[in-house]
Design an enzyme around this catalytic site. Sequence first.
Site, PDB file in Angstrom:
ATOM      1  N   ARG A 107       2.246   8.895  14.089  1.00 37.78           N
ATOM      2  CA  ARG A 107       3.456   8.079  14.203  1.00 37.78           C
ATOM      3  C   ARG A 107       3.371   7.138  15.412  1.00 37.78           C
ATOM      4  NH1 ARG A 107       7.330  10.107  10.595  1.00 37.78           N
ATOM      5  NH2 ARG A 107       7.350  12.355  10.313  1.00 37.78           N
ATOM      6  N   ASP A 124       8.257   2.831  -1.053  1.00 39.82           N
ATOM      7  CA  ASP A 124       7.127   3.076  -1.947  1.00 39.82           C
ATOM      8  C   ASP A 124       7.648   3.014  -3.383  1.00 39.82           C
ATOM      9  OD1 ASP A 124       4.931   3.953  -3.306  1.00 39.82           O
ATOM     10  OD2 ASP A 124       4.636   5.793  -2.182  1.00 39.82           O
ATOM     11  N   PHE A 156      -2.023   4.695   0.882  1.00 36.95           N
ATOM     12  CA  PHE A 156      -1.272   5.499   1.835  1.00 36.95           C
ATOM     13  C   PHE A 156      -1.594   4.983   3.239  1.00 36.95           C
ATOM     14  CE2 PHE A 156      -0.052   9.177   4.349  1.00 36.95           C
ATOM     15  CZ  PHE A 156       1.142   9.509   3.735  1.00 36.95           C
ATOM     16  N   GLU A 209      14.531   0.833   7.356  1.00 35.36           N
ATOM     17  CA  GLU A 209      13.578   1.737   6.697  1.00 35.36           C
ATOM     18  C   GLU A 209      12.165   1.434   7.158  1.00 35.36           C
ATOM     19  OE1 GLU A 209      12.844   4.245   5.050  1.00 35.36           O
ATOM     20  OE2 GLU A 209      14.079   4.620   3.294  1.00 35.36           O
ATOM     21  N   ASP A 210      11.333   2.455   7.192  1.00 40.19           N
ATOM     22  CA  ASP A 210       9.931   2.244   7.534  1.00 40.19           C
ATOM     23  C   ASP A 210       9.156   1.652   6.353  1.00 40.19           C
ATOM     24  OD1 ASP A 210      10.207   4.559   6.018  1.00 40.19           O
ATOM     25  OD2 ASP A 210       9.041   5.838   7.357  1.00 40.19           O
TER      26      ASP A 210
HETATM   27  P1  IMP Z   1       9.833   6.313  -1.843  1.00 45.60           P
HETATM   28  O1  IMP Z   1      11.048   7.129  -2.162  1.00 45.60           O
HETATM   29  O2  IMP Z   1       8.704   6.561  -2.843  1.00 45.60           O
HETATM   30  O3  IMP Z   1      10.115   4.843  -1.682  1.00 45.60           O
HETATM   31  O4  IMP Z   1       9.228   6.893  -0.495  1.00 45.60           O
HETATM   32  C1  IMP Z   1       9.763   6.579   0.731  1.00 45.60           C
HETATM   33  C2  IMP Z   1       9.349   7.556   1.797  1.00 45.60           C
HETATM   34  O5  IMP Z   1       8.079   8.187   1.523  1.00 45.60           O
HETATM   35  C3  IMP Z   1       9.174   6.804   3.105  1.00 45.60           C
HETATM   36  O6  IMP Z   1      10.391   6.729   3.821  1.00 45.60           O
HETATM   37  C4  IMP Z   1       8.087   7.610   3.801  1.00 45.60           C
HETATM   38  O7  IMP Z   1       8.681   8.684   4.509  1.00 45.60           O
HETATM   39  C5  IMP Z   1       7.251   8.173   2.670  1.00 45.60           C
HETATM   40  N1  IMP Z   1       6.081   7.327   2.412  1.00 45.60           N
HETATM   41  C6  IMP Z   1       5.884   6.535   1.333  1.00 45.60           C
HETATM   42  N2  IMP Z   1       4.689   5.908   1.410  1.00 45.60           N
HETATM   43  C7  IMP Z   1       4.139   6.307   2.578  1.00 45.60           C
HETATM   44  C8  IMP Z   1       2.884   5.988   3.240  1.00 45.60           C
HETATM   45  O8  IMP Z   1       2.038   5.203   2.785  1.00 45.60           O
HETATM   46  N3  IMP Z   1       2.667   6.599   4.443  1.00 45.60           N
HETATM   47  C9  IMP Z   1       3.559   7.467   5.008  1.00 45.60           C
HETATM   48  N4  IMP Z   1       4.726   7.788   4.422  1.00 45.60           N
HETATM   49  C10 IMP Z   1       5.020   7.213   3.226  1.00 45.60           C
END
Ligand code: IMP
Length: 183
Positions: free
Chosen positions: A168, A107, A155, A103-104
């Site tokens: 990216r 959040d 962010f 995973e990248d």
């Molecule tokens: P989560 O479900 O809130 O954990 O969000 C995960 C997804 O939201 C990641 O795989 C990213 O695609 C996107 N995301 C969350 N935070 C960021 C950020 O700071 N920058 C860019 N994409 C983000």
Amino acid sequence: MTLTTDDPNLGPVVVSEEAIRDRTKELGARIAVDYAARPPLLVGVLKGAFVFMSDLARAIDLPVEFDFMAVASYGSSTRTSGVVRIVKDLDSDLTGRHVLVVEDIVDSGLTLAFLLRNLAARHPASLAVCALLVKELEPSVDELAYVGFRIPRDFVVGYGLDVAERYRNLSCVRRYDGPMSPG
Ligand code: IMP
């Protein structure tokens, strides 16, 4: 036109290219030890994980295999709602495989929770996660076996992460202060 100039919203470096390189090598070495007897199937979550997956895989000295899936969340473009739709599914059968999800960024953790539920139902022999970035203050997820960096809840863009599909291809991770969905 260049990649980063003329955008006043692009903030300071949060994780440098060197730090990412060093940490990715460390994670790769650990994964190679942990999975020595059971080379993993790396499952990359598109699009954000493609840069990290590429570098991480080359730091793992094992015969790994690759697959990808793409998910989209309903709701606003920057906060996930927890309701996730699979846009591209895996090609591989996971039964009996040692699956390592790459995973990248985690959040809220909602996307990952959905993915893990979905993948666990396919009967892998084991299921773990390697995430480059985890935002601080989020509840810990047991399956988060490998974490690159814990970062503040800002962010960020770069190294696979985008804002409206841009940045990216930045080599580092930078804060992004502007409106979340320009253009
Ligand atoms: P989560 O479900 O809130 O954990 O969000 C995960 C997804 O939201 C990641 O795989 C990213 O695609 C996107 N995301 C969350 N935070 C960021 C950020 O700071 N920058 C860019 N994409 C983000």
